[in-house]
Design an enzyme around this catalytic site. Sequence first.
Site, PDB file in Angstrom:
ATOM      1  N   TYR A 143      78.558  42.440  14.778  1.00  0.00           N
ATOM      2  CA  TYR A 143      79.897  43.011  14.577  1.00  0.00           C
ATOM      3  C   TYR A 143      80.983  42.238  15.331  1.00  0.00           C
ATOM      4  O   TYR A 143      80.699  41.399  16.172  1.00  0.00           O
ATOM      5  CB  TYR A 143      79.942  44.510  14.852  1.00  0.00           C
ATOM      6  CG  TYR A 143      79.602  45.089  16.202  1.00  0.00           C
ATOM      7  CD1 TYR A 143      79.690  44.384  17.390  1.00  0.00           C
ATOM      8  CD2 TYR A 143      79.217  46.430  16.279  1.00  0.00           C
ATOM      9  CE1 TYR A 143      79.406  44.977  18.606  1.00  0.00           C
ATOM     10  CE2 TYR A 143      78.929  47.037  17.493  1.00  0.00           C
ATOM     11  CZ  TYR A 143      79.027  46.306  18.652  1.00  0.00           C
ATOM     12  OH  TYR A 143      78.754  46.906  19.856  1.00  0.00           O
ATOM     13  N   GLU A 144      82.231  42.522  14.936  1.00  0.00           N
ATOM     14  CA  GLU A 144      83.413  41.770  15.398  1.00  0.00           C
ATOM     15  C   GLU A 144      83.318  40.285  15.041  1.00  0.00           C
ATOM     16  O   GLU A 144      83.775  39.418  15.786  1.00  0.00           O
ATOM     17  CB  GLU A 144      83.632  41.941  16.908  1.00  0.00           C
ATOM     18  CG  GLU A 144      83.899  43.362  17.340  1.00  0.00           C
ATOM     19  CD  GLU A 144      85.004  44.037  16.547  1.00  0.00           C
ATOM     20  OE1 GLU A 144      85.913  43.347  16.060  1.00  0.00           O
ATOM     21  OE2 GLU A 144      84.937  45.260  16.382  1.00  0.00           O
ATOM     22  N   GLY A 145      82.745  39.997  13.902  1.00  0.00           N
ATOM     23  CA  GLY A 145      82.568  38.615  13.455  1.00  0.00           C
ATOM     24  C   GLY A 145      81.206  38.125  13.892  1.00  0.00           C
ATOM     25  O   GLY A 145      80.932  38.022  15.091  1.00  0.00           O
ATOM     26  N   ARG A 157      86.462  40.882  20.560  1.00  0.00           N
ATOM     27  CA  ARG A 157      85.440  39.839  20.581  1.00  0.00           C
ATOM     28  C   ARG A 157      85.008  39.504  22.006  1.00  0.00           C
ATOM     29  O   ARG A 157      83.817  39.349  22.274  1.00  0.00           O
ATOM     30  CB  ARG A 157      85.941  38.600  19.839  1.00  0.00           C
ATOM     31  CG  ARG A 157      85.844  38.770  18.339  1.00  0.00           C
ATOM     32  CD  ARG A 157      86.453  37.645  17.551  1.00  0.00           C
ATOM     33  NE  ARG A 157      86.183  37.858  16.127  1.00  0.00           N
ATOM     34  CZ  ARG A 157      86.730  37.170  15.144  1.00  0.00           C
ATOM     35  NH1 ARG A 157      87.591  36.201  15.414  1.00  0.00           N
ATOM     36  NH2 ARG A 157      86.417  37.426  13.878  1.00  0.00           N
ATOM     37  N   MET A 206      88.806  50.914  14.209  1.00  0.00           N
ATOM     38  CA  MET A 206      89.229  49.761  13.405  1.00  0.00           C
ATOM     39  C   MET A 206      88.495  49.838  12.067  1.00  0.00           C
ATOM     40  O   MET A 206      87.267  49.883  12.029  1.00  0.00           O
ATOM     41  CB  MET A 206      88.895  48.466  14.143  1.00  0.00           C
ATOM     42  CG  MET A 206      89.143  47.202  13.383  1.00  0.00           C
ATOM     43  SD  MET A 206      89.047  45.713  14.430  1.00  0.00           S
ATOM     44  CE  MET A 206      87.532  45.973  15.332  1.00  0.00           C
TER      45      MET A 206
END
Length: 568
Positions: free
Chosen positions: A426-428, A294, A161
């Site tokens: 990571y991932e928000g 997430r 990604m």
Amino acid sequence: MTYRAPSDDYQFLFDHVVGLSQVTATEKFAEATPDLTSAILGEAAKLADEVLAPLQRPGDLHPAVLENGVVRTSPGYGDGYKAIAEGGWVGMGGDPEYGGMALPQSLVNAVNEMMGGACLSLQLNPLMTQGQIEALEHHASDEIKAMYLPKLISGAWSGTMNLTEPQAGSDVGALRTKAEPNGDGSYAVTGQKIYISWGDNDFTENVCHLVLARLPDAGPGTKGISLFMVPKLIPDENGVPGVANSLKVVSLEHKLGLHGSPTAVMQYDGATGWLIGEEHNGMAAMFTMMNNARLGVGGQGIAVAEAAYQHALAYAMDRKQGKTVEGETIIGHADVRRMLAEMKADVFASRAIAAACAVAIDMGNATGDDSWKARAALLTPIAKAFGTDVGIDVAQKGIQVHGGMGFVEETGAAQFLRDVRVTAIYEGTNGIQAMDLVARKMMDGGEAAFALIDEIVAQAEKCKSVNAEAGAALFNAVETLRETTEWLVAQDMTDRFAGSVPYLKLFARVLGAYYHLCAGSVDGPESRRAKLAQVYIKRLLPEYHGLAEHVRCGADDLYALSVEDFVA
């Protein structure tokens, strides 16, 4: 390092706490019978314990390196990945039309956690691929699906990604990577991306990059972003990787942890790519992948918490130091026992929250019921943020249990903390997860939150007849959560954001108590789960008082401080 996958814990959660039976009762997941579920958990545990766990330490000591443009992965990772791929674990949730098993997310999440506890650096690779598979299933053209999904699902190819750029981190709308039509249905993608997990490897036939970029007519911000499939090697008409694409790994990041996972700076110089989804709507497709990831990242936090707990427990049962109340080793010391008990209690609470989130995702997918979809959306940021926070907290407690030896790398205790620290980023980031919870997930006026709160109240009332003290504690906590939620949804966004992190933890603390009491009621008050629930209720749940007060502070005191006040 020894590791034992928590397959029994998952079996218990599925059978008695989160209700996997309601998932397998649907037509979509009817084939996930109890026998199949048990077999999958058992085989995944065997893979984690015997194949992946031995790779944990070598990956840390011998990181991935970039040599003459080629990424060389850590010793044994190729064989470990081969075992994952050949076992069908990458494509567990994939569409059977393309070789997947179409198993529920609940099982995928459980397997991923067990693999992550064994070797997080390697497990990150199939996790990224699984997210890409889901994005392509939902948004790609039939031609792209036919070309890429069988290879990704089999594990022959891996996926990444590509969002972040040097000037565009959490503000994805600031990205500058561009895509120009080639006139044949493909696009030339140019730009640089950073923090690309598993941007390349030396054990899959191809690496498939999902890249966010702007078309020439794109508007500003996230609404002008499109998504493209940009493979390392361009497949021919038969799906065989052929010509090298115009992309390269510029460098690998030197990181605090996850040394076995190559985190790449990727350069695209007119690389050939194909549009995924609609023009200028790339964020919708990417969010499909990110939402999958997430929950997976929350599971990574829980995975490391489990491994760090097991490591600390083994040390505490072996280390002799001082006089203890019980036995000759340090587990007899009250404070060591406190740390271990809190670690174990929080691991269970976070695992139950993640499992409940996965069940909600499955029920939403299987039934199309909006209430289940709302439940899944509500629980996703909680599962991600709380799971990773628990991972960090348990890992640092594990170092403390080891004492001075925890600070010495050779024991392996520090690796857990170094590896898990990034999961809160990571991932928000977890701050963004909390903001998402109090903003987007409360756009319904708190309806989904109040529905879950009502369920917890019902459980608290039921518990009162068995354990009046514990039932009352949960009831008081959930009523505080209700009142705090009512206050929160009446505030403007600045005040919501100021209290978003403590609000998320408040919700998680109450959920943890709820699931602990559900588990503790199964085998009676003297069972180990009931005794662990008492630890959680008495020692961890009371944090809700301070968290609720923190939420209600609003933002005035934060903005009363000027920039100069911070500097002075």
